[in-house]
Write an enzyme that holds these catalytic residues in place. Structure first.
Site, PDB file in Angstrom:
ATOM      1  N   SER A 128      34.024  22.641   6.989  1.00 52.30           N
ATOM      2  CA  SER A 128      35.155  23.208   6.331  1.00 52.30           C
ATOM      3  C   SER A 128      36.872  22.729   6.338  1.00 52.30           C
ATOM      4  CB  SER A 128      34.735  25.006   6.924  1.00 52.30           C
ATOM      5  OG  SER A 128      35.332  25.068   8.375  1.00 52.30           O
ATOM      6  N   LYS A 183      39.260  27.432  12.521  1.00 52.32           N
ATOM      7  CA  LYS A 183      39.492  26.529  10.991  1.00 52.32           C
ATOM      8  C   LYS A 183      41.942  26.420  11.399  1.00 52.32           C
ATOM      9  CE  LYS A 183      36.600  28.531   9.028  1.00 52.32           C
ATOM     10  NZ  LYS A 183      35.897  28.261   7.888  1.00 52.32           N
TER      11      LYS A 183
END
Length: 325
Positions: A128, A183
Site C-alpha cells: 500500500s 500510511k
C-alpha cells in the site's frame, strides 16, 4: 521456584506459538511489559534474597571447614585432606531458573525502554505504500517525534512535534487496535481532504504532481504510473492506475466510523472534513491501499510514531539505509 519458572516459560512459548500461527492477535507491547515486570521480580528476589542466602551458605561452609581444621590442628593433626572450593563454587552458582529470568532482566529492560520511548522496528507486509516502502522493508519508527507516550496504554504525557501533512506515520488500525498500520498523513485537524478523479485536494487546493514515468511493481508484476506529489513542503512519489475503480465507500467492518458524517461519497471520489484530534491517511499506492477513504480517521491516541528509515530488506540489500519523509 524452578517448577513455577518452567510453567511461565511454557505459557510464553504457547502464547508466542499461537500468535505466530495466527490463532490469536498478540500485543507485543503488553507482552514486553509483562516480561519486564516478571524478570524484575526475579532480579529483585535474586539480589536481596537468593544471592545473599547462597553467599551466607558458602561462607558457612568455609567457616565450618576452618573450625574443623582448627580443631584438628589442636589435636596435632596439621595435614588435612579435602578441598572445599568446588563445593563452595557449586553453592554460589546461580540456578538455571534465575539465570533465565533475573539474568535476562537488564537486557529486557533496555529493549523495553528503547522500544517504548525511542525507536521501534516494523516490517512492511503489503504494497500500500509502494514506491516509498516495499514489501519486506524493515523500518525504524521514531517513538518520541510526536511526544512521549506511556507504554501499553499509549497515553501521551509529553508533547513534541505536531503531525505534519506528508509524514509517514505508524498507527494502531482503528478497526483493530492490536494491528499496526502505516500510511501517509494527507489531512490534519481542520483540513478538508478530497480525493476526486484520482487527484488529491487539500482545502480546495490541488496537491501538485509531476509525472515520473512508469514504475514496475515487482510484487504485482505490473507497471504503474509514478508521480511526484507535494504535500506542504514535502515531496514524495505515488503510484496511480488510470483505469482503476474510482468509486469509494465507507466499508468499515464494525459499522459506520466515528465522524462519518464529515465525509461525502460520490461516483468521482470522497471529501472529508478532518475532525479535531484526528488525521486523514492515504497510501502512496493510491489505487491499491485501504485507508481513510474506506475506514475513516485516525485518532491522536492511536499514533505510534513517525517512520523515517529502512534498516533492512533481506530481499533487496540496496534498500538498507533508505531515508524517507
Amino acid at each position: 521456584m524452578s517448577a513455577l519458572t518452567g510453567v511461565l516459560y511454557a505459557a510464553l512459548v504457547a502464547y508466542l506459538g499461537g500468535w505466530y500461527v495466527g490463532r490469536w492477535s498478540g500485543n507485543f507491547a503488553l507482552l514486553l511489559f509483562i516480561l519486564t515486570a516478571v524478570t524484575m521480580l526475579y532480579w529483585l528476589a535474586e539480589r536481596f534474597h537468593f544471592a545473599p542466602a547462597r553467599r551466607a551458605a558458602a561462607q558457612n561452609l568455609v567457616d565450618n571447614d576452618a573450625k574443623r581444621r582448627e580443631n584438628l590442628a589442636a589435636q596435632g593433626i596439621s595435614r588435612v585432606d579435602g578441598d572445599i572450593e568446588p563445593a563452595r563454587q557449586q553453592i554460589l552458582q546461580q540456578p538455571w531458573w534465575l539465570d533465565w529470568t533475573a539474568g535476562l532482566f537488564p537486557v529486557i529492560l533496555v529493549v523495553f525502554l528503547l522500544r517504548s520511548f525511542l525507536f521501534e522496528p516494523f516490517k512492511i507486509p503489503s504494497g500500500s505504500m509502494v514506491p516509498t516502502l516495499l514489501v519486506g522493508d524493515l523500518i525504524l519508527v521514531n517513538k518520541f517525534h510526536y511526544g512521549i507516550r506511556l507504554p501499553v496504554i499509549n497515553k501521551k504525557i509529553v508533547s513534541n512535534h505536531d503531525v505534519q501533512r506528508g509524514d509517514v506515520m505508524v498507527f494502531r488500525y482503528p478497526e483493530d487496535p492490536s494491528t499496526d498500520f502505516i500510511k501517509r498523513v494527507a489531512g490534519i485537524p481542520g483540513d478538508e481532504v478530497s480525493y476526486v478523479n484520482q487527484k488529491l485536494y487539500i482545502n480546495g487546493q490541488l496537491a501538485p504532481t509531476q509525472p515520473q514515468g512508469n514504475f514496475y511493481d515487482e510484487d504485482a508484476r505490473v507497471y504503474r504510473q509514478r508521480f511526484l506529489e507535494k504535500l506542504g513542503a514535502k515531496e514524495h512519489q505515488i503510484l496511480v492506475e488510470p483505469n482503476a475503480q474510482r468509486y469509494f465507500r465507507a466499508d468499515r467492518a464494525d459499522g459506520p466510523f466515528p465522524f462519518s458524517e464529515n465525509c461525502r461519497y460520490s461516483l468521482e471520489g470522497v471529501t472529508c472534513k478532518v475532525p479535531a484530534g484526528h488525521y486523514f491517511m492515504l497510501g502512496d499506492n493510491r489505487d491499491n491501499s485501504r485507508d481513510s477513504r474506506f475506514w475513516g480517521f485516525v485518532p491522536d491516541e492511536n499514533i505510534v510514531g513517525k517512520a523515517f528509515m529502512v534498516w533492512m530488506n533481506f530481499g533487496n540489500l540496496k534498500r538498507i539505509g533508505t531515508f524517507f519523509d
